[in-house]
Design a protein around this motif. Structure first.
Motif, short mmCIF file in Angstrom:
data_model
loop_
_atom_site.label_atom_id
_atom_site.label_comp_id
_atom_site.label_asym_id
_atom_site.label_seq_id
_atom_site.Cartn_x
_atom_site.Cartn_y
_atom_site.Cartn_z
N ALA A 9 0.77 -1.18 0.03
CA ALA A 9 0.08 -0.02 0.00
C ALA A 9 0.93 1.48 -0.11
CB ALA A 9 -0.97 -0.08 1.17
N ILE A 10 1.91 1.28 0.81
CA ILE A 10 2.77 2.51 0.75
C ILE A 10 3.39 2.51 -0.43
CG2 ILE A 10 5.26 3.28 1.79
CD1 ILE A 10 4.10 1.82 4.54
N PHE A 11 4.00 1.48 -1.08
CA PHE A 11 4.84 1.61 -2.46
C PHE A 11 3.48 2.21 -3.40
CE2 PHE A 11 7.60 -1.87 -0.80
CZ PHE A 11 8.48 -0.99 -0.40
N THR A 12 2.52 1.71 -3.22
CA THR A 12 1.37 2.10 -4.31
C THR A 12 1.21 3.46 -4.18
OG1 THR A 12 0.24 0.06 -4.51
CG2 THR A 12 -0.93 1.82 -5.34
N VAL A 13 1.04 4.08 -3.06
CA VAL A 13 1.06 5.60 -2.89
C VAL A 13 2.13 6.37 -3.48
CG1 VAL A 13 0.70 7.29 -1.10
CG2 VAL A 13 -0.65 5.27 -0.94
N ALA A 55 4.43 -14.68 -2.76
CA ALA A 55 3.32 -14.82 -2.19
C ALA A 55 2.03 -15.02 -3.32
CB ALA A 55 2.97 -13.93 -0.98
N GLN A 56 1.31 -15.65 -2.74
CA GLN A 56 0.05 -16.05 -3.64
C GLN A 56 -0.97 -14.71 -3.70
OE1 GLN A 56 -0.69 -18.48 -5.73
NE2 GLN A 56 -2.71 -17.64 -6.35
N TRP A 57 -1.08 -14.03 -2.59
CA TRP A 57 -1.88 -12.86 -2.61
C TRP A 57 -1.20 -12.02 -3.69
CZ3 TRP A 57 0.28 -8.38 -0.83
CH2 TRP A 57 1.48 -8.59 -0.07
N PHE A 58 0.02 -11.76 -3.38
CA PHE A 58 1.01 -10.95 -4.33
C PHE A 58 0.64 -10.94 -5.87
CE2 PHE A 58 4.51 -8.86 -6.39
CZ PHE A 58 4.48 -7.78 -6.20
N HIS A 59 0.61 -12.39 -6.35
CA HIS A 59 0.50 -12.87 -7.77
C HIS A 59 -1.17 -12.13 -8.01
CE1 HIS A 59 4.09 -14.67 -8.49
NE2 HIS A 59 3.96 -15.15 -7.50
N ILE A 60 -1.89 -12.37 -7.10
CA ILE A 60 -3.45 -11.94 -7.61
C ILE A 60 -3.61 -10.40 -7.67
CG2 ILE A 60 -5.75 -11.83 -6.67
CD1 ILE A 60 -5.13 -14.53 -5.31
N LEU A 61 -2.67 -9.88 -6.71
CA LEU A 61 -3.07 -8.17 -6.71
C LEU A 61 -2.13 -7.84 -7.98
CD1 LEU A 61 -2.41 -6.97 -2.98
CD2 LEU A 61 -4.55 -7.04 -4.70
N THR A 62 -0.96 -8.41 -8.27
CA THR A 62 -0.41 -8.06 -9.49
C THR A 62 -1.06 -8.14 -10.70
OG1 THR A 62 1.57 -8.58 -8.54
CG2 THR A 62 1.92 -8.53 -10.99
N ASN A 63 -1.88 -9.31 -10.96
CA ASN A 63 -2.75 -9.32 -12.04
C ASN A 63 -3.77 -8.44 -12.13
OD1 ASN A 63 -1.52 -11.57 -12.91
ND2 ASN A 63 -2.67 -13.03 -11.90
N ILE A 64 -4.41 -8.12 -10.97
CA ILE A 64 -5.59 -7.15 -10.80
C ILE A 64 -4.53 -5.81 -11.39
CG2 ILE A 64 -7.06 -5.76 -9.34
CD1 ILE A 64 -7.54 -8.40 -8.02
N GLU A 66 -2.38 -5.21 -13.34
CA GLU A 66 -2.01 -5.21 -14.53
C GLU A 66 -3.25 -4.59 -15.24
OE1 GLU A 66 -0.11 -8.94 -15.32
OE2 GLU A 66 1.62 -8.20 -14.41
N VAL A 67 -4.53 -5.23 -15.09
CA VAL A 67 -5.60 -5.01 -15.72
C VAL A 67 -6.07 -3.73 -15.65
CG1 VAL A 67 -8.21 -5.42 -15.67
CG2 VAL A 67 -6.42 -7.29 -15.65
N LEU A 68 -5.76 -2.95 -14.20
CA LEU A 68 -6.26 -1.55 -14.04
C LEU A 68 -5.35 -0.59 -14.95
CD1 LEU A 68 -6.86 -1.75 -10.13
CD2 LEU A 68 -8.64 -1.59 -12.25
N VAL A 69 -3.95 -1.03 -14.83
CA VAL A 69 -3.11 0.10 -15.59
C VAL A 69 -3.38 -0.22 -17.22
CG1 VAL A 69 -0.54 0.19 -16.32
CG2 VAL A 69 -1.10 -0.25 -14.03
N GLY A 70 -3.80 -1.40 -17.55
CA GLY A 70 -4.30 -1.44 -18.97
C GLY A 70 -5.57 -0.44 -19.38
#
Length: 74
Positions: A9-13, A55-64, A66-70
């Motif tokens: 969350a900090i890195f996203t901000v 971590a599995q949750w990181f892969h899920i958030l990464t995919n989400i 990528e879609v949002l950036v697209g």
């Protein structure tokens, strides 16, 4: 896991702030996001260590993400 989510969350901000700063000099904001990702990722400061990135949750958030950036780009 909670520590990893807080770091993410900090890195996203930070990436969003960097995107705004880069857009002020008439460059695409995604450039700021990419620069931030290179700095905090395993290629420079290594703030996101491999345990978080595997971590599995990181892969899920990464995919989400990528879609949002697209969607934001196109």
């Amino acid at each position: 896991m909670i520590k990893g989510i807080i770091l993410l969350a900090i890195f996203t901000v930070l990436a969003l702030i960097m995107g705004k700063l880069v857009s002020k000099i008439k460059l695409p904001s995604i450039l700021g996001w990419l620069i931030t990702g290179m700095i905090i990722g395993p290629h420079a400061l290594n703030l996101m260590n491999s345990s978080i990135m595997e971590a599995q949750w990181f892969h899920i958030l990464t995919n989400i993400g990528e879609v949002l950036v697209g969607i934001l780009i196109g």
